[in-house]
Design a protein around this motif. Structure first.
Motif, PDB file in Angstrom:
ATOM      1  N   GLU A 118       0.824  -1.206   0.000  1.00  0.00           N
ATOM      2  CA  GLU A 118       0.000   0.000   0.000  1.00  0.00           C
ATOM      3  C   GLU A 118       0.861   1.261   0.000  1.00  0.00           C
ATOM      4  OE1 GLU A 118      -3.792   1.862   2.489  1.00  0.00           O
ATOM      5  OE2 GLU A 118      -2.425   0.449   3.467  1.00  0.00           O
ATOM      6  N   ALA A 119       1.975   1.210   0.714  1.00  0.00           N
ATOM      7  CA  ALA A 119       2.794   2.402   0.888  1.00  0.00           C
ATOM      8  C   ALA A 119       3.683   2.709  -0.322  1.00  0.00           C
ATOM      9  CB  ALA A 119       3.656   2.256   2.140  1.00  0.00           C
ATOM     10  N   ILE A 120       4.314   1.657  -0.905  1.00  0.00           N
ATOM     11  CA  ILE A 120       5.290   1.936  -1.966  1.00  0.00           C
ATOM     12  C   ILE A 120       4.997   1.236  -3.293  1.00  0.00           C
ATOM     13  CG2 ILE A 120       7.120   2.429  -0.310  1.00  0.00           C
ATOM     14  CD1 ILE A 120       8.254  -0.336  -0.768  1.00  0.00           C
ATOM     15  N   GLY A 121       3.941   0.423  -3.344  1.00  0.00           N
ATOM     16  CA  GLY A 121       3.568  -0.203  -4.611  1.00  0.00           C
ATOM     17  C   GLY A 121       3.991  -1.653  -4.722  1.00  0.00           C
ATOM     18  N   SER A 122       3.209  -2.428  -5.456  1.00  0.00           N
ATOM     19  CA  SER A 122       3.453  -3.870  -5.592  1.00  0.00           C
ATOM     20  C   SER A 122       4.780  -4.195  -6.258  1.00  0.00           C
ATOM     21  CB  SER A 122       2.307  -4.515  -6.380  1.00  0.00           C
ATOM     22  OG  SER A 122       2.188  -3.914  -7.659  1.00  0.00           O
ATOM     23  N   GLU A 123       5.256  -3.299  -7.136  1.00  0.00           N
ATOM     24  CA  GLU A 123       6.494  -3.583  -7.868  1.00  0.00           C
ATOM     25  C   GLU A 123       7.722  -3.630  -6.961  1.00  0.00           C
ATOM     26  OE1 GLU A 123       5.778   0.925  -8.258  1.00  0.00           O
ATOM     27  OE2 GLU A 123       4.602  -0.937  -8.169  1.00  0.00           O
ATOM     28  N   HIS A 124       7.587  -3.132  -5.730  1.00  0.00           N
ATOM     29  CA  HIS A 124       8.722  -3.108  -4.808  1.00  0.00           C
ATOM     30  C   HIS A 124       8.740  -4.305  -3.862  1.00  0.00           C
ATOM     31  CE1 HIS A 124       9.997   0.857  -6.111  1.00  0.00           C
ATOM     32  NE2 HIS A 124       8.747   1.280  -6.000  1.00  0.00           N
ATOM     33  N   LEU A 125       7.742  -5.175  -3.976  1.00  0.00           N
ATOM     34  CA  LEU A 125       7.706  -6.365  -3.133  1.00  0.00           C
ATOM     35  C   LEU A 125       8.425  -7.520  -3.814  1.00  0.00           C
ATOM     36  CD1 LEU A 125       5.442  -4.638  -1.781  1.00  0.00           C
ATOM     37  CD2 LEU A 125       4.272  -6.795  -1.293  1.00  0.00           C
ATOM     38  N   SER A 126       9.028  -8.375  -3.014  1.00  0.00           N
ATOM     39  CA  SER A 126       9.666  -9.579  -3.553  1.00  0.00           C
ATOM     40  C   SER A 126       8.594 -10.575  -3.964  1.00  0.00           C
ATOM     41  CB  SER A 126      10.572 -10.213  -2.496  1.00  0.00           C
ATOM     42  OG  SER A 126       9.781 -10.740  -1.430  1.00  0.00           O
ATOM     43  N   ASN A 127       8.983 -11.603  -4.689  1.00  0.00           N
ATOM     44  CA  ASN A 127       8.024 -12.638  -5.098  1.00  0.00           C
ATOM     45  C   ASN A 127       7.360 -13.276  -3.873  1.00  0.00           C
ATOM     46  OD1 ASN A 127       8.655 -12.262  -7.823  1.00  0.00           O
ATOM     47  ND2 ASN A 127      10.294 -13.791  -7.759  1.00  0.00           N
ATOM     48  N   ALA A 128       8.163 -13.540  -2.861  1.00  0.00           N
ATOM     49  CA  ALA A 128       7.628 -14.167  -1.646  1.00  0.00           C
ATOM     50  C   ALA A 128       6.651 -13.238  -0.934  1.00  0.00           C
ATOM     51  CB  ALA A 128       8.768 -14.554  -0.707  1.00  0.00           C
TER      52      ALA A 128
END
Length: 229
Positions: free
Chosen positions: A20-30
């Motif tokens: 929510e804070a920085i966007g889905s593209e910044h999350l790892s696959n896990a």
């Protein structure tokens, strides 16, 4: 040492809040998968469960996760029936998005282009899947459709079913692709017989059969390159 639960981690490290804070593209696959899994267990956080799921993939390739069955997923302690179904649904949706009519539009110039497009999706399949790539006058992919599942033979792959969708889409030409679960893409006598029958049918209908490609484990055979059609 007591392990921290996800809710005890800093907000910046929690998958939901981080997305929510920085966007889905910044999350790892896990972390992305953990959002789907939602809750962990006494032994593992949702992120750690997601990491265990990813470890089931072949050589760490996310594309092969789609081949996992619900039963395989349920073997992970903490992944029950509901979580396994949710994971399968998301994986299938991502595959459909990647090959949807509005996104594909690949231009096919050679068997190598088909290999690039479908190798990772098909090389680890446990069953034979027969696909048809429907192309326009510029050899641009209009649609990729599954024709049959099971060993390739003339009784299963009938010209009526194969070309019905091609006619509906108004395609100019067609390329057939199927996999050999053994990993060896060498054409069988039935492969050749069925392909020749489909080629003849295409000529009658005015839809050119450009190629038939058999995908193995990292290798492929092109009927066109081999001079079979």
């Amino acid at each position: 040492m007591n392990r921290l639960k996800i809710k005890e981690l800093p907000i910046s490290e929690r998958p939901y809040e981080k997305l929510e804070a920085i966007g889905s593209e910044h999350l790892s696959n896990a972390e992305l998968l953990a959002v789907i899994i939602k809750t962990g267990t006494k032994s593992f956080t949702a992120v750690e469960l997601a990491q265990l799921v990813i470890k089931l993939s072949h050589d760490g390739r996310l594309s092969t996760l789609n081949n996992l069955s619900i039963e395989q997923l349920k073997k992970i302690k903490g992944i029950g029936k509901v979580k396994a179904i949710q994971i399968k649904a998301v994986l299938e949706l991502s595959k459909r998005i990647a090959t949807s009519d509005g996104i594909v539009h690949h231009v096919i110039k050679s068997a190598k282009d088909v290999n690039t497009l479908l190798m990772e999706e098909m090389r680890y399949l446990k069953k034979e899947i027969f696909k048809a790539l429907l192309l326009d006058t510029k050899n641009q992919v209009i649609k990729i459709t599954d024709v049959s599942i099971g060993s390739l033979n003339s009784s299963i792959v009938h010209p009526r079913e194969v070309f019905c969708e091609a006619i509906k889409c108004g395609c100019n030409s067609i390329i057939f692709v199927h996999n050999h679960p053994s990993g060896d893409p060498t054409p069988s006598a039935e492969d050749i017989k069925t392909t020749q029958r489909l080629d003849e049918s295409g000529n009658i209908l005015g839809i050119r059969v450009l190629d038939h490609i058999i995908i193995g484990d990292g290798i492929y055979v092109s009927f066109k390159d081999k001079g079979i059609i």
